[in-house]
Design a protein around this motif. Structure first.
Motif, mmCIF file in Angstrom:
data_model
loop_
_atom_site.group_PDB
_atom_site.id
_atom_site.type_symbol
_atom_site.label_atom_id
_atom_site.label_comp_id
_atom_site.label_asym_id
_atom_site.label_seq_id
_atom_site.Cartn_x
_atom_site.Cartn_y
_atom_site.Cartn_z
ATOM 1 N N VAL A 1 15.119 21.967 -8.055
ATOM 2 C CA VAL A 1 15.644 20.832 -8.814
ATOM 3 C C VAL A 1 16.795 20.247 -8.008
ATOM 4 O O VAL A 1 17.682 20.983 -7.573
ATOM 5 C CB VAL A 1 16.116 21.261 -10.207
ATOM 6 N N PRO A 2 16.786 18.953 -7.754
ATOM 7 C CA PRO A 2 17.762 18.364 -6.837
ATOM 8 C C PRO A 2 19.201 18.565 -7.282
ATOM 9 O O PRO A 2 19.508 18.600 -8.471
ATOM 10 C CB PRO A 2 17.402 16.872 -6.847
ATOM 11 N N ARG A 3 20.071 18.682 -6.293
ATOM 12 C CA ARG A 3 21.498 18.671 -6.575
ATOM 13 C C ARG A 3 21.908 17.255 -6.953
ATOM 14 O O ARG A 3 21.224 16.300 -6.640
ATOM 15 C CB ARG A 3 22.294 19.116 -5.341
ATOM 16 N N VAL A 4 23.075 17.125 -7.575
ATOM 17 C CA VAL A 4 23.517 15.796 -7.993
ATOM 18 C C VAL A 4 24.721 15.302 -7.202
ATOM 19 O O VAL A 4 25.203 14.217 -7.439
ATOM 20 C CB VAL A 4 23.876 15.801 -9.505
ATOM 21 N N GLU A 5 25.177 16.082 -6.214
ATOM 22 C CA GLU A 5 26.396 15.717 -5.518
ATOM 23 C C GLU A 5 26.256 14.427 -4.706
ATOM 24 O O GLU A 5 27.224 13.725 -4.494
ATOM 25 C CB GLU A 5 26.834 16.851 -4.584
ATOM 26 N N THR A 6 25.055 14.122 -4.242
ATOM 27 C CA THR A 6 24.896 12.981 -3.349
ATOM 28 C C THR A 6 24.037 11.886 -3.972
ATOM 29 O O THR A 6 23.277 11.220 -3.295
ATOM 30 C CB THR A 6 24.270 13.427 -2.017
ATOM 31 N N ILE A 7 24.170 11.717 -5.272
ATOM 32 C CA ILE A 7 23.330 10.737 -5.962
ATOM 33 C C ILE A 7 23.604 9.310 -5.489
ATOM 34 O O ILE A 7 22.686 8.572 -5.191
ATOM 35 C CB ILE A 7 23.554 10.812 -7.485
ATOM 36 N N LYS A 8 24.880 8.911 -5.386
ATOM 37 C CA LYS A 8 25.170 7.487 -5.262
ATOM 38 C C LYS A 8 26.010 7.197 -4.022
ATOM 39 O O LYS A 8 27.176 7.592 -3.968
ATOM 40 C CB LYS A 8 25.922 7.007 -6.508
ATOM 41 N N PRO A 9 25.469 6.474 -3.053
ATOM 42 C CA PRO A 9 26.312 6.025 -1.943
ATOM 43 C C PRO A 9 27.312 4.968 -2.394
ATOM 44 O O PRO A 9 28.359 4.794 -1.787
ATOM 45 C CB PRO A 9 25.303 5.455 -0.941
ATOM 46 N N LEU A 10 26.969 4.241 -3.474
ATOM 47 C CA LEU A 10 27.868 3.274 -4.099
ATOM 48 C C LEU A 10 27.761 3.464 -5.610
ATOM 49 O O LEU A 10 26.827 4.098 -6.096
ATOM 50 C CB LEU A 10 27.478 1.842 -3.717
ATOM 51 N N PRO A 11 28.689 2.907 -6.380
ATOM 52 C CA PRO A 11 28.591 3.076 -7.842
ATOM 53 C C PRO A 11 27.352 2.435 -8.430
ATOM 54 O O PRO A 11 26.920 2.798 -9.506
ATOM 55 C CB PRO A 11 29.865 2.379 -8.363
ATOM 56 N N TRP A 12 26.772 1.456 -7.759
ATOM 57 C CA TRP A 12 25.555 0.807 -8.211
ATOM 58 C C TRP A 12 24.456 1.054 -7.187
ATOM 59 O O TRP A 12 24.699 1.386 -6.033
ATOM 60 C CB TRP A 12 25.752 -0.700 -8.415
ATOM 61 N N ARG A 13 23.211 0.882 -7.650
ATOM 62 C CA ARG A 13 22.058 1.179 -6.815
ATOM 63 C C ARG A 13 21.836 0.083 -5.778
ATOM 64 O O ARG A 13 21.733 -1.088 -6.103
ATOM 65 C CB ARG A 13 20.821 1.321 -7.701
ATOM 66 N N GLN A 14 21.744 0.470 -4.528
ATOM 67 C CA GLN A 14 21.576 -0.503 -3.458
ATOM 68 C C GLN A 14 20.144 -1.028 -3.387
ATOM 69 O O GLN A 14 19.194 -0.326 -3.692
ATOM 70 C CB GLN A 14 21.927 0.136 -2.110
ATOM 71 N N SER A 15 20.029 -2.284 -2.934
ATOM 72 C CA SER A 15 18.720 -2.858 -2.632
ATOM 73 C C SER A 15 18.386 -2.574 -1.176
ATOM 74 O O SER A 15 19.276 -2.504 -0.331
ATOM 75 C CB SER A 15 18.727 -4.366 -2.873
ATOM 76 N N LEU A 16 17.086 -2.453 -0.895
ATOM 77 C CA LEU A 16 16.659 -2.086 0.445
ATOM 78 C C LEU A 16 15.818 -3.152 1.125
ATOM 79 O O LEU A 16 15.197 -2.885 2.148
ATOM 80 C CB LEU A 16 15.890 -0.757 0.395
ATOM 81 N N THR A 17 15.785 -4.351 0.558
ATOM 82 C CA THR A 17 15.142 -5.439 1.277
ATOM 83 C C THR A 17 16.028 -5.792 2.474
ATOM 84 O O THR A 17 17.241 -5.586 2.439
ATOM 85 C CB THR A 17 14.965 -6.664 0.372
ATOM 86 N N PRO A 18 15.437 -6.294 3.571
ATOM 87 C CA PRO A 18 16.223 -6.517 4.790
ATOM 88 C C PRO A 18 17.482 -7.345 4.576
ATOM 89 O O PRO A 18 18.526 -7.048 5.154
ATOM 90 C CB PRO A 18 15.220 -7.241 5.708
ATOM 91 N N SER A 19 17.393 -8.383 3.736
ATOM 92 C CA SER A 19 18.553 -9.260 3.560
ATOM 93 C C SER A 19 19.667 -8.626 2.744
ATOM 94 O O SER A 19 20.811 -9.079 2.793
ATOM 95 C CB SER A 19 18.119 -10.569 2.894
ATOM 96 N N ARG A 20 19.350 -7.546 1.972
ATOM 97 C CA ARG A 20 20.363 -6.987 1.073
ATOM 98 C C ARG A 20 20.816 -5.592 1.479
ATOM 99 O O ARG A 20 21.662 -5.011 0.800
ATOM 100 C CB ARG A 20 19.818 -6.915 -0.364
ATOM 101 N N ARG A 21 20.286 -5.056 2.552
ATOM 102 C CA ARG A 21 20.615 -3.679 2.903
ATOM 103 C C ARG A 21 22.103 -3.490 3.176
ATOM 104 O O ARG A 21 22.632 -2.393 3.025
ATOM 105 C CB ARG A 21 19.809 -3.220 4.121
ATOM 106 N N GLN A 22 22.771 -4.546 3.622
ATOM 107 C CA GLN A 22 24.195 -4.434 3.944
ATOM 108 C C GLN A 22 25.092 -4.893 2.796
ATOM 109 O O GLN A 22 26.315 -4.948 2.966
ATOM 110 C CB GLN A 22 24.496 -5.264 5.204
ATOM 111 N N GLU A 23 24.508 -5.219 1.663
ATOM 112 C CA GLU A 23 25.314 -5.658 0.515
ATOM 113 C C GLU A 23 26.213 -4.518 0.050
ATOM 114 O O GLU A 23 25.749 -3.403 -0.200
ATOM 115 C CB GLU A 23 24.388 -6.097 -0.616
ATOM 116 N N THR A 24 27.496 -4.793 -0.084
ATOM 117 C CA THR A 24 28.444 -3.727 -0.430
ATOM 118 C C THR A 24 29.285 -4.026 -1.661
ATOM 119 O O THR A 24 30.030 -3.157 -2.115
ATOM 120 C CB THR A 24 29.402 -3.464 0.747
ATOM 121 N N ILE A 25 29.188 -5.244 -2.205
ATOM 122 C CA ILE A 25 30.063 -5.612 -3.323
ATOM 123 C C ILE A 25 29.268 -6.380 -4.370
ATOM 124 O O ILE A 25 28.462 -7.250 -4.029
ATOM 125 C CB ILE A 25 31.251 -6.472 -2.838
#
Length: 701
Positions: free
Chosen positions: A395-419
């Protein structure tokens, strides 16, 4: 073998956001509803089903856990609806495409990857679709990293497949693996599918020849199409080089073929690998000896790429027997001896089956075969897979769930969105949809959303999550403001699962301030968004944590609410006595008032991490708030329209939306978690006393 560890990265979904919205809009008239049903019925079976990787999903009415959530009548009415097989890779550093898994799967990395598969049915109704999305939300806890998007034989649903890839990459922020077949697919259709996949950021393709189209016994190439799966592999490589990782299917039960046929199948598989294949995903199986022998034969043939075995948890006796029969899967006698005596007890079958399949997995992982990943076929039933992962201690650990507080998009134009602005914290899909055409995104130390224009509300459409029946069941028929306040208060304390302004239940961090929020609602401030003050929580904190390890995260207290003008006037008098509070007030007409003297955004969430600049991913600023205002008021009106035109409930809610102001408040002293609530409690008590307002009833008290 080292003790395996697996982290969790969100998240699995199919066909949410704009696709789900479109389906709900279509359902509002009969003709469009029938068109939708026809469209979805074209996805009559999954690609993996057609490749005989997995059998048709069983009628999940046999499982108790699904009776209340899956609208089986929708399946029956639509005959055979879409099946999506989702593939989920998990590893604690997180993978951006299958290519990143190579070093791991060949044994360089000591951790164990889990590949989960979700078989998903798309229903021809909004209710069915929402049930599907709710199911996937629960599966998120299993640690998905990839989702497989299947392709109907003949590519008749290519637009829908492309939309699903886009949805998963952009709205959900999870990498996808798109299936492609040769059946009824001329070269130009294949090229369109690949081009759109790349545009959406998808970097993984499962290439299959496919079965004959429905109604035909023999397979034949379409004019201008491909004859064999290897032709499809070569075409992808010729067009895109190494951009895509390509997977193909493997069939352990080929080991049972006569030697000449077996050698021929191995020859075909080797030719595909040499043409540029990166991974082999196998058919489901239960006889581990056959699988082990097949792997050894594959390796002896000179095939060295990763092999990922397909594992199907045993959910019910009927489902188990039907699945193995359809796919002609051999069942070891030991499985039959253990399961058959309990065939009328699904819970016992699942428990015993979990032990049997877990033992099989351990043999594979500890068998010196170079197998370091598992591919689970869940058939839309998360319980069996979760039990199996628990049995395997994966069962996965939860320590590394979120690189940011919100879920990132992975389309090429949004991969670098940070705010992102905080206003859409509970409606992320809406935010992504309304900003999907931006040519730039807020980035840098202080992002600013002023440059791009938010999508028009009419173009996106606003719909509350609940159907009329579900909404009335949740919220009843409020006739007084006290009834409304009670609903908001119950939501804050998690006694109510949803409000129109939230796509999901309250976040875990809401429980930290649930009592204060409940009291605010009792006093007349109808809260729709909030976050508590946080002063240096560790980044691995289970409630507030996000970002890289060994960091610290901070939050300014934030509140957003509807309030009537008289109570607002009294509140602002108290707020203006505290120089640490900034606010924005707006009404349904768009009149904006604020006490902030800065034109720029106010960062309300930030993190400090080793070797990085300060990350400030969540902001409050005027332009975004004005765009959100339209949506916030429209959601309230959507709620009102659930009720009959002349009903007291509709009039009450509609009047509130017309007269109340929408307010957001930030307390900039993040070291004092209670400071933001003081002016609300003071103003609320004064207003109650001066206006002789009786305390609203909350939970009957």
């Amino acid at each position: 073998m080292p003790t395996p560890t697996v982290s969790i990265e969100p998240y699995v979904v199919a066909n949410t956001g704009s696709a789900a919205r479109d389906y709900c809009m279509l359902e509002r008239n009969l003709l469009s509803h029938l068109k939708l049903a026809f469209l979805l019925s074209l996805l009559s079976s999954s690609l993996l089903l057609r490749a005989r990787l997995v059998p048709e999903p069983e009628d999940s009415s046999s499982e108790t856990e699904d009776k209340a959530s899956l609208p089986l009548a929708g399946v029956q009415i639509a005959a055979s609806l879409a099946t999506i097989v989702a593939g989920v890779w998990e590893y604690h550093t997180g993978y951006r495409d299958l290519r990143d898994m190579r070093a791991f799967l060949v044994g360089v990395n000591p951790h164990l990857a889990i590949m989960s598969v979700v078989v998903i049915a798309i229903f021809a109704t909004c209710i069915g679709l929402q049930n599907l999305l709710d199911r996937i939300e629960r599966m998120r806890a299993l640690g998905p990293e990839f989702i497989d998007i299947t392709w109907n034989a003949g590519g008749r649903t290519s637009d829908l497949t492309s939309e699903m890839v886009k949805t998963c990459q952009s709205l959900i922020g999870i990498e996808t693996c798109m299936h492609l077949t040769c059946t009824n697919m001329p070269e130009e259709k294949v090229d369109i599918a690949l081009r759109e996949a790349k545009e959406h950021g998808c970097r993984n393709v499962l290439a299959l020849r496919g079965d004959p189209p429905i109604g035909k016994e023999e397979w034949e190439a379409v004019e201008g199409g491909f004859m064999h799966g290897i032709d499809l592999v070569r075409h992808i490589r010729n067009l895109y080089g190494d951009y895509f990782d390509i997977a193909v299917a493997g069939f352990p039960q080929h080991q049972l073929l006569p030697k000449e046929e077996r050698d021929l199948e191995l020859k075909y598989l080797k030719e595909k690998i040499d043409a540029g294949v990166s991974f082999i995903f196998t058919q489901m199986f239960y006889d581990v000896e056959i699988f082990i022998e097949w792997v050894k034969e594959v390796r002896a043939a000179g095939i060295t790429i990763p092999i990922v075995p397909g594992i199907a948890p045993i959910q019910t006796w009927n489902g188990f027997m039907r699945a193995t029969s359809l796919a002609k899967i051999i069942i070891p006698q030991s499985f039959m001896d253990a399961l058959e005596p309990h065939k009328n007890n699904d819970e016992q079958v699942r428990a015993i089956g979990t032990k049997l399949v877990a033992d099989m997995c351990r043999r594979i992982l500890n068998g010196n075969l170079g197998i370091r990943g598992l591919h689970f076929y869940t058939m839309n039933l998360e319980k069996g897979t979760k039990m199996l992962l628990e049995e395997l201690n994966l069962v996965p650990r939860v320590e590394t769930i979120k690189p940011l507080p919100w879920r990132q998009s992975l389309t090429p134009s949004r991969r670098q969105e940070t705010i992102r602005p905080i206003f859409w914290a509970n409606r992320a899909k809406s935010y992504i949809s309304r900003t999907e055409n931006w040519d730039e995104y807020p980035n840098g130390r202080f992002g600013d959303a002023r440059s791009p224009a938010y999508g028009e509300l009419d173009g996106y459409g606003v719909w509350i999550k609940q159907t009329k029946e579900d909404a009335i069941k949740l919220w009843g028929h409020p006739t007084t403001f006290s009834d409304i306040a009670s609903l908001f208060s119950r939501f804050c304390t998690k006694d109510l699962s949803a409000l129109p302004w939230s796509d999901q239940a309250p976040s875990t961090e809401t429980s930290v301030i649930s009592k204060q929020l409940a009291r605010m609602n009792e006093l007349g401030f109808l809260t729709i968004n909030s976050q508590p003050a946080v002063n240096g929580a560790r980044s691995d904190n289970k409630v507030f944590g996000w970002g890289p390890s060994n960091g610290y995260v901070y939050q300014k207290a934030y509140l957003e609410f509807f309030v009537n003008p008289a109570l607002l006037t009294r509140l602002l008098k108290h707020i203006e006595r505290d120089s640490n509070i900034t606010y924005y007030v707006i009404n349904s007409r768009g009149d904006l008032k604020t006490n902030t003297h800065s034109d720029g955004p106010n960062a309300v969430t930030w993190g400090v991490f080793p070797g990085k600049e300060i990350v400030q991913p969540t902001i409050v600023e005027a332009v975004s708030f004005m765009a959100w205002k339209d949506e916030a008021y429209e959601l309230g009106q959507q709620w009102a329209q659930i009720y009959d035109a002349e009903s007291p409930s509709r009039k009450l809610i509609s009047d509130l939306m017309e007269t109340c102001s929408l307010v957001n408040v930030v307390h900039n002293d993040f070291q004092d978690p209670e400071a933001i609530f003081k002016p609300f409690f003071l103003a609320g008590e004064e207003y109650r006393a001066l206006e002789h307002v009786s305390p609203p009833l909350v939970n009957g008290h």
